[in-house]
Design an enzyme around this catalytic site. Structure first.
Site, PDB file in Angstrom:
ATOM      1  N   TYR A   1      -4.402  -1.424   3.649  1.00 40.83           N
ATOM      2  CA  TYR A   1      -3.243  -0.917   2.895  1.00 40.83           C
ATOM      3  C   TYR A   1      -2.120  -1.939   2.973  1.00 40.83           C
ATOM      4  O   TYR A   1      -1.623  -2.243   4.066  1.00 40.83           O
ATOM      5  CB  TYR A   1      -2.762   0.407   3.485  1.00 40.83           C
ATOM      6  CG  TYR A   1      -3.708   1.563   3.268  1.00 40.83           C
ATOM      7  CD1 TYR A   1      -3.746   2.240   2.048  1.00 40.83           C
ATOM      8  CD2 TYR A   1      -4.543   2.011   4.287  1.00 40.83           C
ATOM      9  CE1 TYR A   1      -4.595   3.320   1.852  1.00 40.83           C
ATOM     10  CE2 TYR A   1      -5.393   3.093   4.104  1.00 40.83           C
ATOM     11  CZ  TYR A   1      -5.412   3.747   2.880  1.00 40.83           C
ATOM     12  OH  TYR A   1      -6.244   4.822   2.696  1.00 40.83           O
TER      13      TYR A   1
ATOM     14  N   ASP B   1      -2.683   1.811  -6.729  1.00 36.66           N
ATOM     15  CA  ASP B   1      -1.681   2.857  -6.894  1.00 36.66           C
ATOM     16  C   ASP B   1      -1.109   2.820  -8.312  1.00 36.66           C
ATOM     17  O   ASP B   1      -1.216   1.813  -9.008  1.00 36.66           O
ATOM     18  CB  ASP B   1      -0.532   2.661  -5.885  1.00 36.66           C
ATOM     19  CG  ASP B   1      -0.972   2.948  -4.453  1.00 36.66           C
ATOM     20  OD1 ASP B   1      -2.016   3.619  -4.269  1.00 36.66           O
ATOM     21  OD2 ASP B   1      -0.281   2.494  -3.523  1.00 36.66           O
TER      22      ASP B   1
ATOM     23  N   TYR C   1      -3.689  -9.944  -3.173  1.00 32.32           N
ATOM     24  CA  TYR C   1      -2.485  -9.275  -3.678  1.00 32.32           C
ATOM     25  C   TYR C   1      -1.319 -10.241  -3.749  1.00 32.32           C
ATOM     26  O   TYR C   1      -1.242 -11.194  -2.974  1.00 32.32           O
ATOM     27  CB  TYR C   1      -2.049  -8.147  -2.720  1.00 32.32           C
ATOM     28  CG  TYR C   1      -3.028  -7.025  -2.579  1.00 32.32           C
ATOM     29  CD1 TYR C   1      -2.931  -5.892  -3.385  1.00 32.32           C
ATOM     30  CD2 TYR C   1      -4.029  -7.069  -1.604  1.00 32.32           C
ATOM     31  CE1 TYR C   1      -3.817  -4.838  -3.235  1.00 32.32           C
ATOM     32  CE2 TYR C   1      -4.922  -6.025  -1.452  1.00 32.32           C
ATOM     33  CZ  TYR C   1      -4.819  -4.911  -2.267  1.00 32.32           C
ATOM     34  OH  TYR C   1      -5.687  -3.875  -2.116  1.00 32.32           O
TER      35      TYR C   1
END
Ligand SMILES: [Zn+2]
Ligand SMILES: [Zn+2]
Length: 413
Positions: free
Chosen positions: A375, A238, A306
């Site tokens: 996600y 993103d 992440y």
């Protein structure tokens, strides 16, 4: 005849020759003659075969050729036209491929003769392509390449003589790191004006002032003197997410480059110098169209690691955090924020590993290793129940991702 061993073959050749001279009423050029004896005579080349036949059988073929209209005599003009066109473009290249366009009735007439003779022979186009290609490559001092030529030269004989040059793209692959939040991976046209420029976008035509794509491609475009570029990432993060670690694989396609021998090390330095603090590329190397497809399509197969900063709406203790270990298989319905552009469905994605670090009251740092396609923001918030289980649901408090970084984009298995 030295190239013919048996009298049987010789008889067949005689018959074929006789019939061919009948069909064309002796109006045939040595190329169109020789082409029909490639199965029974050595070359090299159809012209030489034609010459041998003419001598051996005391033929006196006439002009113009009923098959090709003496098109082979126009090779000089075609080579000259192609050469001057290429010279005018000021190009760097090392290989070419020649293609030709011929009138339909000429191609059809050529095939029809083979049918009448009951033989399979090379089509006239193939011979012309090869002959022009050989001559042109010789004059330009480059190779003829049938697989992956730098230039494709099209010679159109249908009305007069037209030549056009197709400059094939080059591909460069590498990895990029995005060191700041707030820039998209690819150029993002303004939603209101769709790129034309308006008040809302400050007449830039863009949603964001720059992008990874622009920062990487501008120096490459200058060095290659290309027309345009296409950026292909292996997935994307993103706008508000940083891409750290080794970076994300990408392929840059350069359309119509006039310079191909790029010094990629120097180019890498130049990109990194200009984009300093924002974007960094590494490991640049020449790539291919196949790699482009591979890199684009393997994003789902690449695990990602992440780091997420999470804001919790209530207090949690170390004991509660142990429950994060239960996050394994996640049912994830298409997130609300992307549902306008992605099909609404439920996917199963795995959390491969999760580590936590309580940073203070209501603030948690998570290191999450997840399957491609998971996600993360929704894994944390639960996305109003659309993602289950989630960090929020197992801890029993509302949770929100406040900052996200990609630390690793894994290699496909
Ligand atoms: Zn001919
Ligand atoms: Zn606009």
């Amino acid at each position: 005849m030295d190239t013919v061993n048996s009298t049987e073959t010789e008889k067949k050749m005689m018959e074929r020759l006789q019939k061919l001279m009948e069909i064309t009423e002796s109006h045939i050029c040595l190329h169109c003659l020789g082409r029909r004896f490639a199965d029974s005579m050595e070359g090299p080349g159809n012209l030489l075969r034609g010459m041998k036949l003419k001598e051996e059988f005391s033929l006196s073929p006439e002009s113009p050729c009923a098959v090709c209209g003496d098109i082979f005599e126009r090779i000089d003009d075609a080579v000259e036209a192609a050469r001057s066109r290429i010279d005018a473009l000021d190009l760097e290249y090392s290989s070419i491929l020649v293609g030709t366009r011929l009138p339909d009735d000429l191609v059809e007439g050529d095939e029809q003769i083979n049918r009448k003779l009951g033989i399979q022979a090379e089509c006239i186009k193939k011979e012309l392509n090869r002959e022009i290609g050989k001559r042109l490559a010789g004059e330009l001092g480059c190779r003829a390449d049938f697989q992956n030529p730098d230039l494709v030269v099209m010679v159109d004989f249908r009305t007069g003589l037209k030549v056009w040059i197709q400059i094939n793209p080059i591909f460069i692959e590498g990895r990029y790191r995005k060191l700041v939040r707030g820039i998209p991976q690819t150029k993002w046209p303004c939603r209101r004006c769709r790129g034309r420029g308006c008040e809302a976008c400050n007449h830039t035509g863009k949603m964001y002032s720059t992008s990874v794509e622009e920062l990487v491609s501008e120096p490459v475009l200058e060095a290659s003197r290309g027309r345009d570029t296409r950026f292909h990432g292996s997935g994307r993060e993103d706008v508000d997410v940083r891409m750290l670690g080794r970076g994300r694989p990408f392929v840059l396609e350069i359309l119509e480059p006039r310079t191909r021998n790029l010094d990629l090390e120097a180019l890498e330095d130049e990109i990194n110098r200009r984009a300093a603090g924002m974007v960094e590329v590494s490991g640049l190397k020449f790539s291919s169209r196949n790699r482009k497809v591979e890199i684009k399509n393997t994003s789902r197969e690449r695990y990602k690691v992440y780091r997420a900063l999470v804001e919790l709406e209530g207090p949690v203790g170390e004991d509660d955090l142990m429950k994060l270990e239960t996050l394994k298989v996640i049912n994830q319905r298409t997130p609300l924020r992307v549902s306008h552009r992605r099909a609404d469905k439920v996917r199963k994605r795995r959390v491969l590993d999760i580590k936590w670090n309580l940073k203070g009251e209501g603030c948690l740092e998570l290191i999450i290793k997840g399957e491609g396609g998971l996600y993360i923001k929704e894994l944390i918030s639960g996305d109003h129940g659309r993602t289950s289980p989630s960090v929020s649901s197992v801890l029993g408090v509302a949770a929100r991702c406040t900052a996200l970084d990609v630390l690793e984009v894994g290699d496909p298995p």
